[in-house]
Motif scaffolding. Sequence first.
Motif, PDB file in Angstrom:
ATOM      1  N   ALA A   1       0.756  -1.240   0.030  1.00 56.53           N
ATOM      2  CA  ALA A   1      -0.039  -0.101   0.024  1.00 56.53           C
ATOM      3  C   ALA A   1       0.888   1.220   0.046  1.00 56.53           C
ATOM      4  O   ALA A   1       0.529   2.021  -0.786  1.00 56.53           O
ATOM      5  CB  ALA A   1      -0.870  -0.131   1.166  1.00 56.53           C
ATOM      6  N   ARG A   2       1.932   1.267   0.923  1.00 56.52           N
ATOM      7  CA  ARG A   2       2.831   2.389   0.776  1.00 56.52           C
ATOM      8  C   ARG A   2       3.379   2.834  -0.374  1.00 56.52           C
ATOM      9  O   ARG A   2       3.588   3.732  -1.018  1.00 56.52           O
ATOM     10  CB  ARG A   2       3.765   2.379   2.047  1.00 56.52           C
ATOM     11  CG  ARG A   2       4.817   3.533   2.263  1.00 56.52           C
ATOM     12  CD  ARG A   2       5.841   3.310   3.101  1.00 56.52           C
ATOM     13  NE  ARG A   2       6.594   4.629   3.528  1.00 56.52           N
ATOM     14  CZ  ARG A   2       7.631   4.651   2.708  1.00 56.52           C
ATOM     15  NH1 ARG A   2       8.034   3.891   1.676  1.00 56.52           N
ATOM     16  NH2 ARG A   2       8.413   5.829   2.858  1.00 56.52           N
ATOM     17  N   ASP A   3       4.144   1.548  -1.045  1.00 58.44           N
ATOM     18  CA  ASP A   3       4.612   1.790  -2.354  1.00 58.44           C
ATOM     19  C   ASP A   3       3.606   2.388  -3.519  1.00 58.44           C
ATOM     20  O   ASP A   3       4.141   2.770  -4.282  1.00 58.44           O
ATOM     21  CB  ASP A   3       5.063   0.133  -2.913  1.00 58.44           C
ATOM     22  CG  ASP A   3       6.454  -0.250  -2.130  1.00 58.44           C
ATOM     23  OD1 ASP A   3       6.899   0.790  -1.523  1.00 58.44           O
ATOM     24  OD2 ASP A   3       6.533  -1.267  -2.132  1.00 58.44           O
ATOM     25  N   ALA A   4       2.416   2.164  -3.342  1.00 54.48           N
ATOM     26  CA  ALA A   4       1.122   2.463  -4.072  1.00 54.48           C
ATOM     27  C   ALA A   4       0.779   3.895  -3.926  1.00 54.48           C
ATOM     28  O   ALA A   4       0.055   4.519  -4.356  1.00 54.48           O
ATOM     29  CB  ALA A   4       0.142   1.574  -4.100  1.00 54.48           C
TER      30      ALA A   4
ATOM     31  N   ALA B   1       7.721  -1.761   6.640  1.00 53.41           N
ATOM     32  CA  ALA B   1       6.910  -1.162   5.397  1.00 53.41           C
ATOM     33  C   ALA B   1       6.817   0.311   5.519  1.00 53.41           C
ATOM     34  O   ALA B   1       6.321   0.899   4.298  1.00 53.41           O
ATOM     35  CB  ALA B   1       5.515  -1.743   5.689  1.00 53.41           C
ATOM     36  N   GLY B   2       7.459   1.068   6.516  1.00 55.08           N
ATOM     37  CA  GLY B   2       7.469   2.471   6.507  1.00 55.08           C
ATOM     38  C   GLY B   2       5.945   2.854   6.953  1.00 55.08           C
ATOM     39  O   GLY B   2       5.313   3.930   6.537  1.00 55.08           O
ATOM     40  N   VAL B   3       4.997   2.143   7.690  1.00 53.29           N
ATOM     41  CA  VAL B   3       3.739   2.370   7.856  1.00 53.29           C
ATOM     42  C   VAL B   3       3.891   2.290   9.669  1.00 53.29           C
ATOM     43  O   VAL B   3       4.135   1.638  10.277  1.00 53.29           O
ATOM     44  CB  VAL B   3       2.858   1.378   7.569  1.00 53.29           C
ATOM     45  CG1 VAL B   3       1.344   1.534   8.061  1.00 53.29           C
ATOM     46  CG2 VAL B   3       2.877   1.442   6.064  1.00 53.29           C
ATOM     47  N   ASP B   4       3.007   3.321  10.198  1.00 52.48           N
ATOM     48  CA  ASP B   4       2.699   3.534  11.613  1.00 52.48           C
ATOM     49  C   ASP B   4       2.008   2.486  12.114  1.00 52.48           C
ATOM     50  O   ASP B   4       1.059   1.925  11.426  1.00 52.48           O
ATOM     51  CB  ASP B   4       2.190   4.773  11.815  1.00 52.48           C
ATOM     52  CG  ASP B   4       3.081   5.937  11.975  1.00 52.48           C
ATOM     53  OD1 ASP B   4       4.405   5.747  11.592  1.00 52.48           O
ATOM     54  OD2 ASP B   4       2.629   7.110  12.115  1.00 52.48           O
ATOM     55  N   VAL B   5       2.182   1.907  13.416  1.00 53.10           N
ATOM     56  CA  VAL B   5       1.756   0.807  14.134  1.00 53.10           C
ATOM     57  C   VAL B   5       0.831   1.548  15.447  1.00 53.10           C
ATOM     58  O   VAL B   5       1.762   1.966  16.189  1.00 53.10           O
ATOM     59  CB  VAL B   5       2.485  -0.366  14.466  1.00 53.10           C
ATOM     60  CG1 VAL B   5       1.679  -1.618  15.183  1.00 53.10           C
ATOM     61  CG2 VAL B   5       3.370  -0.953  13.097  1.00 53.10           C
ATOM     62  N   ILE B   6      -0.217   1.261  15.548  1.00 55.18           N
ATOM     63  CA  ILE B   6      -1.045   1.615  16.746  1.00 55.18           C
ATOM     64  C   ILE B   6      -1.380   0.515  17.531  1.00 55.18           C
ATOM     65  O   ILE B   6      -1.994  -0.476  17.158  1.00 55.18           O
ATOM     66  CB  ILE B   6      -2.371   2.265  16.339  1.00 55.18           C
ATOM     67  CG1 ILE B   6      -1.944   3.539  15.593  1.00 55.18           C
ATOM     68  CG2 ILE B   6      -3.013   2.745  17.470  1.00 55.18           C
ATOM     69  CD1 ILE B   6      -1.205   4.770  16.174  1.00 55.18           C
ATOM     70  N   THR B   7      -0.651   0.393  18.824  1.00 56.92           N
ATOM     71  CA  THR B   7      -1.077  -0.796  19.673  1.00 56.92           C
ATOM     72  C   THR B   7      -1.135  -0.242  21.125  1.00 56.92           C
ATOM     73  O   THR B   7      -1.008   1.091  21.514  1.00 56.92           O
ATOM     74  CB  THR B   7      -0.133  -1.902  19.449  1.00 56.92           C
ATOM     75  OG1 THR B   7      -0.758  -3.233  20.097  1.00 56.92           O
ATOM     76  CG2 THR B   7       1.218  -1.569  19.883  1.00 56.92           C
ATOM     77  N   ARG B   8      -1.470  -1.298  22.049  1.00 56.03           N
ATOM     78  CA  ARG B   8      -1.135  -1.076  23.385  1.00 56.03           C
ATOM     79  C   ARG B   8      -0.450  -1.999  24.226  1.00 56.03           C
ATOM     80  O   ARG B   8      -0.055  -3.060  23.444  1.00 56.03           O
ATOM     81  CB  ARG B   8      -2.769  -0.848  23.987  1.00 56.03           C
ATOM     82  CG  ARG B   8      -3.416   0.252  23.396  1.00 56.03           C
ATOM     83  CD  ARG B   8      -2.871   1.575  23.995  1.00 56.03           C
ATOM     84  NE  ARG B   8      -3.624   2.663  23.148  1.00 56.03           N
ATOM     85  CZ  ARG B   8      -3.190   3.478  22.147  1.00 56.03           C
ATOM     86  NH1 ARG B   8      -2.169   2.990  21.501  1.00 56.03           N
ATOM     87  NH2 ARG B   8      -4.160   4.366  21.863  1.00 56.03           N
ATOM     88  N   ASP B   9      -0.494  -1.735  25.293  1.00 57.83           N
ATOM     89  CA  ASP B   9       0.586  -2.593  26.163  1.00 57.83           C
ATOM     90  C   ASP B   9      -0.003  -4.191  26.392  1.00 57.83           C
ATOM     91  O   ASP B   9      -1.389  -4.229  25.887  1.00 57.83           O
ATOM     92  CB  ASP B   9       0.692  -2.040  27.495  1.00 57.83           C
ATOM     93  CG  ASP B   9       1.661  -0.870  27.634  1.00 57.83           C
ATOM     94  OD1 ASP B   9       2.316  -0.793  26.741  1.00 57.83           O
ATOM     95  OD2 ASP B   9       1.169  -0.364  28.767  1.00 57.83           O
TER      96      ASP B   9
END
Length: 299
Positions: free
Chosen positions: A120-123, A150-158
Amino acid sequence: MGFFDSLKQGLKRSREAINEIFYMGGEVDEQFWEDLEDTLVMGDMGAEVAMRVTDDLREQAARENLTRANQLRDALAERLAEEFPTAERDPFTDLPSCVLFVGINGAGKTTTVGKLAGRARDAGVSCLIGGADTFRAAAIEQLEVWGRRAGVDVITRDRGADPASVCYEVVEEAEKRGSRLVLIDTAGRLHTSSDLMRELAKVVNVTRKRSGIPVSVVLVIDATTGQNGLNQAHEFNDALELDGLIVTKLDGTAKGGIALAISSQLGLPIYRIGVGETLDDLQTFDALDFCRALVGEGM
């Protein structure tokens, strides 16, 4: 090597059994039809599909006066391709879109998320990854590694956080950022555990209710699990109302027909297939190309 060549190479083990039927282009007699049906069943396509396809090919052979086995190879590929349901939309290209990845541990969910995010990022597509696997050791770290690649942010929690709450926050953050594609990795669930499946159903319901964009629930299936993969798919579909499938590790099995069995029996489209470890080995599913690679090309 193009993807079709990679697909042929990946399905080599599955194709070998079918090739024996067409070897040297023998005569189409009663033994040929029995062998064909048995081979399709042994390739994990399922008895109903095997019987239906064999009967249709028998009628075609009589109608078109096809007397040599190799004349039917292309017809077999075309007929098998008809068994795959067609996707109404591709959740990875029909944007905006939010995709929840479900499946058992080891099926390849996290790797698949990472590869699709990179594509997706490449596109040039604005993408966000959500990490809702808050239980498995190192799951968050593994996803973050893929996010960096991928150069994409990751949202997560503990670790130990409520996965449904994580999904809610991911969707909320995606809205703030205007992300066009949201990919959420969930914890692996044993399809035989009713408690775990109920928890996953909660995750899906919360995400569907909160999201203002279409949500697709995609089951990632390891092709090497064979008939057990079919059982998994039934259980996940009953609990979550799946939208489609991604089938991985097709290069590691001699029974690639399981992809057809799962898709056909559940009426679910296959969005992507994996035939190797590299980014390019995860590709958009094309039923006819898959079946041609599975049965070989005619002469």
